[in-house]
Scaffold this active site. Structure first.
Site, mmCIF file in Angstrom:
data_model
loop_
_atom_site.group_PDB
_atom_site.id
_atom_site.type_symbol
_atom_site.label_atom_id
_atom_site.label_comp_id
_atom_site.label_asym_id
_atom_site.label_seq_id
_atom_site.Cartn_x
_atom_site.Cartn_y
_atom_site.Cartn_z
ATOM 1 N N CYS A 182 0.757 -1.319 0.105
ATOM 2 C CA CYS A 182 0.152 0.007 0.189
ATOM 3 C C CYS A 182 0.763 1.358 0.002
ATOM 4 O O CYS A 182 0.475 2.173 -0.218
ATOM 5 C CB CYS A 182 -0.869 -0.066 1.085
ATOM 6 S SG CYS A 182 -1.918 -1.370 1.440
ATOM 7 N N HIS B 211 -3.736 7.249 1.919
ATOM 8 C CA HIS B 211 -3.945 5.771 1.504
ATOM 9 C C HIS B 211 -5.418 5.569 1.856
ATOM 10 O O HIS B 211 -5.694 5.691 3.059
ATOM 11 C CB HIS B 211 -2.937 4.942 1.902
ATOM 12 C CG HIS B 211 -3.579 3.531 1.703
ATOM 13 N ND1 HIS B 211 -3.945 2.940 0.572
ATOM 14 C CD2 HIS B 211 -3.353 2.204 2.631
ATOM 15 C CE1 HIS B 211 -4.235 1.755 0.916
ATOM 16 N NE2 HIS B 211 -3.776 1.230 2.076
ATOM 17 N N ASN C 113 -10.317 -0.354 -0.467
ATOM 18 C CA ASN C 113 -8.799 -0.366 -0.472
ATOM 19 C C ASN C 113 -8.107 -0.864 -1.556
ATOM 20 O O ASN C 113 -8.027 -1.994 -1.775
ATOM 21 C CB ASN C 113 -8.316 -0.899 0.852
ATOM 22 C CG ASN C 113 -6.908 -0.934 1.065
ATOM 23 O OD1 ASN C 113 -6.269 -0.598 0.275
ATOM 24 N ND2 ASN C 113 -6.305 -1.217 2.232
HETATM 25 O O1 UT7 Z 1 -3.958 -1.087 3.384
HETATM 26 C C1 UT7 Z 1 -3.371 -1.534 4.679
HETATM 27 C C2 UT7 Z 1 -3.853 -2.878 5.096
HETATM 28 N N1 UT7 Z 1 -5.080 -2.963 6.009
HETATM 29 C C3 UT7 Z 1 -5.736 -1.917 6.708
HETATM 30 O O2 UT7 Z 1 -5.511 -0.822 6.779
HETATM 31 C C4 UT7 Z 1 -6.729 -2.691 7.570
HETATM 32 C C5 UT7 Z 1 -6.535 -2.066 9.140
HETATM 33 N N2 UT7 Z 1 -7.754 -2.624 9.700
HETATM 34 C C6 UT7 Z 1 -9.090 -2.438 9.684
HETATM 35 O O3 UT7 Z 1 -9.326 -1.562 8.904
HETATM 36 C C7 UT7 Z 1 -9.896 -3.233 10.559
HETATM 37 O O4 UT7 Z 1 -9.270 -3.793 11.605
HETATM 38 C C8 UT7 Z 1 -10.875 -4.113 10.019
HETATM 39 C C9 UT7 Z 1 -11.929 -3.519 8.853
HETATM 40 C C10 UT7 Z 1 -10.176 -5.313 8.930
HETATM 41 C C11 UT7 Z 1 -11.731 -4.925 10.829
HETATM 42 O O5 UT7 Z 1 -12.518 -3.936 11.589
HETATM 43 P P1 UT7 Z 1 -12.354 -3.953 13.253
HETATM 44 O O6 UT7 Z 1 -13.198 -2.924 13.850
HETATM 45 O O7 UT7 Z 1 -10.991 -3.979 13.673
HETATM 46 O O8 UT7 Z 1 -13.074 -5.491 13.549
HETATM 47 P P2 UT7 Z 1 -12.466 -6.693 14.737
HETATM 48 O O9 UT7 Z 1 -11.554 -7.559 13.746
HETATM 49 O O10 UT7 Z 1 -11.994 -5.962 15.669
HETATM 50 O O11 UT7 Z 1 -13.857 -7.583 14.685
HETATM 51 C C12 UT7 Z 1 -14.825 -6.958 15.748
HETATM 52 C C13 UT7 Z 1 -15.980 -7.510 15.792
HETATM 53 C C14 UT7 Z 1 -15.770 -9.128 15.871
HETATM 54 O O12 UT7 Z 1 -16.830 -9.700 16.492
HETATM 55 P P3 UT7 Z 1 -16.811 -9.969 17.996
HETATM 56 O O13 UT7 Z 1 -15.848 -10.703 18.535
HETATM 57 O O14 UT7 Z 1 -16.662 -8.498 18.952
HETATM 58 O O15 UT7 Z 1 -18.205 -10.619 18.207
HETATM 59 C C15 UT7 Z 1 -15.584 -9.816 14.520
HETATM 60 O O16 UT7 Z 1 -15.831 -11.291 14.532
HETATM 61 O O17 UT7 Z 1 -16.548 -7.704 14.508
HETATM 62 C C16 UT7 Z 1 -16.587 -9.127 13.721
HETATM 63 N N3 UT7 Z 1 -16.223 -8.842 12.273
HETATM 64 C C17 UT7 Z 1 -17.446 -8.752 11.444
HETATM 65 N N4 UT7 Z 1 -18.710 -8.782 11.509
HETATM 66 C C18 UT7 Z 1 -19.231 -8.636 10.299
HETATM 67 C C19 UT7 Z 1 -15.211 -8.955 11.685
HETATM 68 N N5 UT7 Z 1 -15.412 -8.682 10.446
HETATM 69 C C20 UT7 Z 1 -16.666 -8.606 10.282
HETATM 70 C C21 UT7 Z 1 -17.318 -8.535 9.089
HETATM 71 N N6 UT7 Z 1 -18.523 -8.590 9.186
HETATM 72 N N7 UT7 Z 1 -16.912 -8.451 7.807
#
Ligand code: UT7
Length: 321
Positions: free
Chosen positions: A111, A247, A277
């Protein structure tokens, strides 16, 4: 010598996958994706190769700069998702554009790739080795994603963006970059080209894997830090910055950077809702959109900033002309 951007271009595939359609193939919802990422839809390269998208974006940049492809001296393509290992994507672009004189190579820094490629081009132009450069970020991330992994597949999309640079005596460009290989495990994608000589494993299909929370934490601290470092080094008060072109990784990361810098969200243009992204393509696609909408005026100071796999991060300052 400094490279002045005299043309920009972008190209995204027509095929669109919106959040509703995505929630039919993986356990997620439109509401979750919108609220947690800002993404509403992404474009998917079903037919197009990464090189074809790169060439289309590059062609638009050259047309805007009114430059004959045969006069291009350097083509750099930032990509992690070329469809071939050999030849490099930049050589494919050369062939498609008829840029017969150009030296061409790819650069892999995920990225941050476009930013690192821009820095590389600037160094060549500054040294006088080349007088112009076509810098492209192009990705077909849909080929690297595990479409069963809701932690990654909701975020990414495909597309390409380009900037054409011409060397001139005046002008301003400054950059700061960092890499932190110790944090590399947070965002990986093993090669599908596995050991063949000594062992003959049934190589498993490999996909992009991400510790989203780790990458998020890294981004919200490293990006404002490197922007501040750059502004201090260049002795520019933040009030003088017209736009921060970040980005497009997650709307919450962009909002957090704006808050940490104490800068209005209006100074952080976004298009993540439309494309998701697109890794190395996200900054040049956004730059092209702003340019074509007439949002950039001569003298505007722009900060471009990115972070990503490596982990790596950086920021650049340029003055629009
Ligand atoms: O380009 C550079 C590369 N990448 C990035 O910049 C990514 C940076 N990170 C992010 O953008 C975020 O961490 C994500 C969008 C990938 C994930 O969002 P988050 O708010 O950090 O979610 P999380 O992994 O902390 O999960 C929170 C909750 C979990 O449920 P519980 O354990 O709280 O019940 C996950 O299981 O959300 C759940 N979850 C989802 N639910 C519905 C995780 N992904 C999803 C989903 N749909 N796609």
């Amino acid at each position: 010598m400094t490279g002045r951007i005299t043309g920009t271009g972008s190209w995204v595939p027509e095929q669109v996958l919106d959040n509703e359609a995505l929630s039919n193939i993986v356990d997620t919802s439109n509401q979750w994706i919108r609220e947690r990422t800002g993404v509403e839809r992404r474009h998917i390269a079903e037919q197009e190769t990464t090189a074809e998208m790169a060439a289309k974006a590059g062609k638009r940049a050259l047309e805007q700069a009114k430059v004959d492809p045969a006069k291009v001296e350097l083509i750099l393509v930032a990509t992690i998702s070329g469809n071939e290992i050999l030849p490099c994507t930049a050589c494919r672009v050369q062939e498609m554009l008829g840029a017969v004189q150009a030296t061409c190579f790819d650069l892999n820094s995920a990225c941050t790739g476009f930013l690192f490629a821009l820095n590389t081009a600037q160094a060549y132009l500054k040294s006088g080795i080349y007088r112009n450069a076509l810098v492209i970020g192009a990705e077909s991330l849909s080929n690297l994603i595990n479409w069963k992994d809701r932690g990654t597949c909701i975020l990414f999309g495909d597309g390409a963006g380009a900037a054409f640079l011409e060397a001139e005596e005046s002008g301003r460009y400054a950059q700061i970059t960092h890499s932190d290989g110790e944090k590399g495990k947070a965002l990986t994608c093993s090669s599908r080209n596995q050991k063949q000589y000594a062992e003959h494993p049934d190589a498993p299909e490999t996909y992009m894997e991400m510790d989203g929370r780790e990458v998020f934490k890294f981004a919200v601290s490293s990006v404002p830090q490197v922007i501040q470092e750059l502004l201090e080094k260049e002795k520019i008060p933040k009030e003088e910055i017209r736009f921060y072109i970040l980005h497009q990784a997650n709307i919450r990361i962009i909002q957090s950077v704006s808050k940490r810098l104490g800068e209005a969200e209006e100074k952080f243009p976004v298009n993540i809702q439309e494309y998701g992204n697109t890794s190395g393509a996200s900054i040049p696609i956004l730059l092209d959109e702003l340019n074509r909408k007439g949002c950039l005026q001569p003298g505007d100071k722009l900060v471009l900033a990115a972070f990503g796999a490596g982990l790596s991060y950086g920021a650049s300052l340029l003055e629009w002309k």
